[in-house]
Write a protein that holds these residues in place. Structure first.
Motif, PDB file in Angstrom:
ATOM      1  N   TYR A   1      34.330  50.233  32.745  1.00 46.73           N
ATOM      2  CA  TYR A   1      34.398  49.401  33.945  1.00 46.73           C
ATOM      3  C   TYR A   1      35.189  48.132  33.636  1.00 46.73           C
ATOM      4  CZ  TYR A   1      31.107  52.340  36.427  1.00 46.73           C
ATOM      5  OH  TYR A   1      30.511  53.403  37.074  1.00 46.73           O
ATOM      6  N   TYR A   2      36.124  47.832  34.532  1.00 44.59           N
ATOM      7  CA  TYR A   2      37.005  46.685  34.371  1.00 44.59           C
ATOM      8  C   TYR A   2      36.830  45.730  35.540  1.00 44.59           C
ATOM      9  CZ  TYR A   2      39.542  49.859  31.241  1.00 44.59           C
ATOM     10  OH  TYR A   2      39.887  50.722  30.239  1.00 44.59           O
ATOM     11  N   CYS A   3      36.843  44.438  35.283  1.00 45.22           N
ATOM     12  CA  CYS A   3      36.959  43.495  36.379  1.00 45.22           C
ATOM     13  C   CYS A   3      38.406  43.021  36.463  1.00 45.22           C
ATOM     14  CB  CYS A   3      35.988  42.326  36.255  1.00 45.22           C
ATOM     15  SG  CYS A   3      36.365  41.120  34.999  1.00 45.22           S
ATOM     16  N   ALA A   4      38.789  42.609  37.666  1.00 44.61           N
ATOM     17  CA  ALA A   4      40.170  42.237  37.921  1.00 44.61           C
ATOM     18  C   ALA A   4      40.228  41.173  39.010  1.00 44.61           C
ATOM     19  CB  ALA A   4      40.977  43.466  38.328  1.00 44.61           C
ATOM     20  N   ALA A   5      41.323  40.420  39.024  1.00 47.97           N
ATOM     21  CA  ALA A   5      41.511  39.334  39.986  1.00 47.97           C
ATOM     22  C   ALA A   5      42.826  39.505  40.737  1.00 47.97           C
ATOM     23  CB  ALA A   5      41.496  37.986  39.264  1.00 47.97           C
ATOM     24  N   ASP A   6      42.754  39.264  42.054  1.00 51.01           N
ATOM     25  CA  ASP A   6      43.914  39.408  42.934  1.00 51.01           C
ATOM     26  C   ASP A   6      43.937  38.224  43.891  1.00 51.01           C
ATOM     27  OD1 ASP A   6      44.521  41.535  45.796  1.00 51.01           O
ATOM     28  OD2 ASP A   6      45.936  40.318  44.668  1.00 51.01           O
ATOM     29  N   ASP A   7      45.092  37.650  44.166  1.00 51.27           N
ATOM     30  CA  ASP A   7      45.135  36.491  45.057  1.00 51.27           C
ATOM     31  C   ASP A   7      45.193  36.893  46.531  1.00 51.27           C
ATOM     32  OD1 ASP A   7      48.647  35.487  44.601  1.00 51.27           O
ATOM     33  OD2 ASP A   7      47.713  37.386  45.172  1.00 51.27           O
ATOM     34  N   ARG A   8      45.084  38.182  46.813  1.00 48.51           N
ATOM     35  CA  ARG A   8      44.962  38.626  48.205  1.00 48.51           C
ATOM     36  C   ARG A   8      43.644  39.376  48.358  1.00 48.51           C
ATOM     37  NH1 ARG A   8      51.207  40.245  49.868  1.00 48.51           N
ATOM     38  NH2 ARG A   8      52.113  38.271  49.162  1.00 48.51           N
TER      39      ARG A   8
ATOM     40  N   GLY B   1      43.407  43.069  47.556  1.00 45.35           N
ATOM     41  CA  GLY B   1      43.924  44.387  47.260  1.00 45.35           C
ATOM     42  C   GLY B   1      42.855  45.424  46.979  1.00 45.35           C
ATOM     43  N   ARG B   2      43.254  46.669  47.062  1.00 39.48           N
ATOM     44  CA  ARG B   2      42.380  47.800  46.734  1.00 39.48           C
ATOM     45  C   ARG B   2      42.929  48.622  45.580  1.00 39.48           C
ATOM     46  NH1 ARG B   2      38.337  50.752  49.542  1.00 39.48           N
ATOM     47  NH2 ARG B   2      38.187  52.897  48.816  1.00 39.48           N
ATOM     48  N   TYR B   3      44.192  48.463  45.284  1.00 45.10           N
ATOM     49  CA  TYR B   3      44.815  49.310  44.278  1.00 45.10           C
ATOM     50  C   TYR B   3      45.067  48.511  43.000  1.00 45.10           C
ATOM     51  CZ  TYR B   3      45.419  52.189  48.355  1.00 45.10           C
ATOM     52  OH  TYR B   3      45.171  52.918  49.483  1.00 45.10           O
ATOM     53  N   PRO B   4      44.956  49.188  41.852  1.00 48.77           N
ATOM     54  CA  PRO B   4      45.132  48.476  40.572  1.00 48.77           C
ATOM     55  C   PRO B   4      46.445  47.697  40.487  1.00 48.77           C
ATOM     56  CG  PRO B   4      44.241  50.660  40.180  1.00 48.77           C
ATOM     57  CD  PRO B   4      44.568  50.596  41.642  1.00 48.77           C
ATOM     58  N   SER B   5      47.508  48.245  41.058  1.00 46.55           N
ATOM     59  CA  SER B   5      48.815  47.595  40.964  1.00 46.55           C
ATOM     60  C   SER B   5      48.860  46.242  41.655  1.00 46.55           C
ATOM     61  CB  SER B   5      49.893  48.511  41.538  1.00 46.55           C
ATOM     62  OG  SER B   5      49.627  48.785  42.899  1.00 46.55           O
ATOM     63  N   GLU B   6      47.895  45.988  42.530  1.00 46.27           N
ATOM     64  CA  GLU B   6      47.872  44.725  43.271  1.00 46.27           C
ATOM     65  C   GLU B   6      47.183  43.608  42.499  1.00 46.27           C
ATOM     66  OE1 GLU B   6      46.190  47.045  46.817  1.00 46.27           O
ATOM     67  OE2 GLU B   6      47.376  45.497  47.783  1.00 46.27           O
ATOM     68  N   TYR B   7      46.536  43.944  41.411  1.00 42.84           N
ATOM     69  CA  TYR B   7      45.719  42.966  40.703  1.00 42.84           C
ATOM     70  C   TYR B   7      46.498  42.311  39.574  1.00 42.84           C
ATOM     71  CZ  TYR B   7      41.718  43.744  43.522  1.00 42.84           C
ATOM     72  OH  TYR B   7      40.869  43.761  44.603  1.00 42.84           O
ATOM     73  N   ASP B   8      46.323  40.984  39.493  1.00 40.02           N
ATOM     74  CA  ASP B   8      47.119  40.178  38.573  1.00 40.02           C
ATOM     75  C   ASP B   8      46.519  40.097  37.173  1.00 40.02           C
ATOM     76  OD1 ASP B   8      47.269  38.107  41.407  1.00 40.02           O
ATOM     77  OD2 ASP B   8      48.949  39.311  40.677  1.00 40.02           O
ATOM     78  N   TYR B   9      45.204  39.994  37.123  1.00 37.81           N
ATOM     79  CA  TYR B   9      44.531  39.768  35.843  1.00 37.81           C
ATOM     80  C   TYR B   9      43.457  40.829  35.628  1.00 37.81           C
ATOM     81  CZ  TYR B   9      46.517  35.138  36.805  1.00 37.81           C
ATOM     82  OH  TYR B   9      47.359  34.091  37.117  1.00 37.81           O
ATOM     83  N   TRP B  10      43.269  41.201  34.353  1.00 37.32           N
ATOM     84  CA  TRP B  10      42.330  42.266  34.000  1.00 37.32           C
ATOM     85  C   TRP B  10      41.517  41.887  32.772  1.00 37.32           C
ATOM     86  CZ3 TRP B  10      41.634  46.802  36.655  1.00 37.32           C
ATOM     87  CH2 TRP B  10      42.568  47.069  37.670  1.00 37.32           C
ATOM     88  N   GLY B  11      40.270  42.342  32.766  1.00 33.31           N
ATOM     89  CA  GLY B  11      39.471  42.255  31.559  1.00 33.31           C
ATOM     90  C   GLY B  11      39.716  43.442  30.652  1.00 33.31           C
TER      91      GLY B  11
END
Length: 122
Positions: A94-101, A103-113
């Motif tokens: 399981y990964y957490c991620a951050a997006d400035d909008r 998003g629903r898709y991994p490609s939209e996320y800027d930062y990842w754990g």
């Protein structure tokens, strides 16, 4: 330096519960949507849940709806995933991620754990 650090994974029996946490630093936490994704062995990274900046809007994958709850504490820069009624098919990293909008898709996320392993035994 942006950091997302997940914790709380482990081994649990089917029907059990786990609570994942993700501590964030290095960016303005309350201006980002936070999400959880997971990758099961041999599969793509899939969306699990997301929560908007102020916590007032959430979204879940159908496979976890009614069992998982995402929440955030902006004072602590932390996002959580409460997982109940766990099933063997929930086994994944399981990964957490951050997006400035929102998003629903991994490609939209800027930062990842780095991810945390969750294993559900039958």
């Amino acid at each position: 330096q942006v950091q997302l650090v997940e914790s709380g994974g482990g081994l649990v029996q089917a029907g059990g519960s786990l609570r994942l946490s993700c501590a964030a630093s290095g960016f303005t936490f309350d201006t980002y949507t936070m999400a959880w994704f997971r990758r099961a062995p041999g599969k793509e990274r899939d969306f699990v849940a997301r929560v908007y900046r102020n916590g007032g809007l959430t979204s879940y994958a159908d496979s976890v709806k009614g069992r998982f709850t995402i929440s955030r504490d902006n004072a602590k820069n932390t996002v959580y995933l409460q997982m109940n009624s766990l099933k063997p098919e929930d086994t994944a990293v399981y990964y957490c991620a951050a997006d400035d909008r929102f998003g629903r898709y991994p490609s939209e996320y800027d930062y990842w754990g780095q991810g945390t392993q969750v294993t559900v035994s039958s």
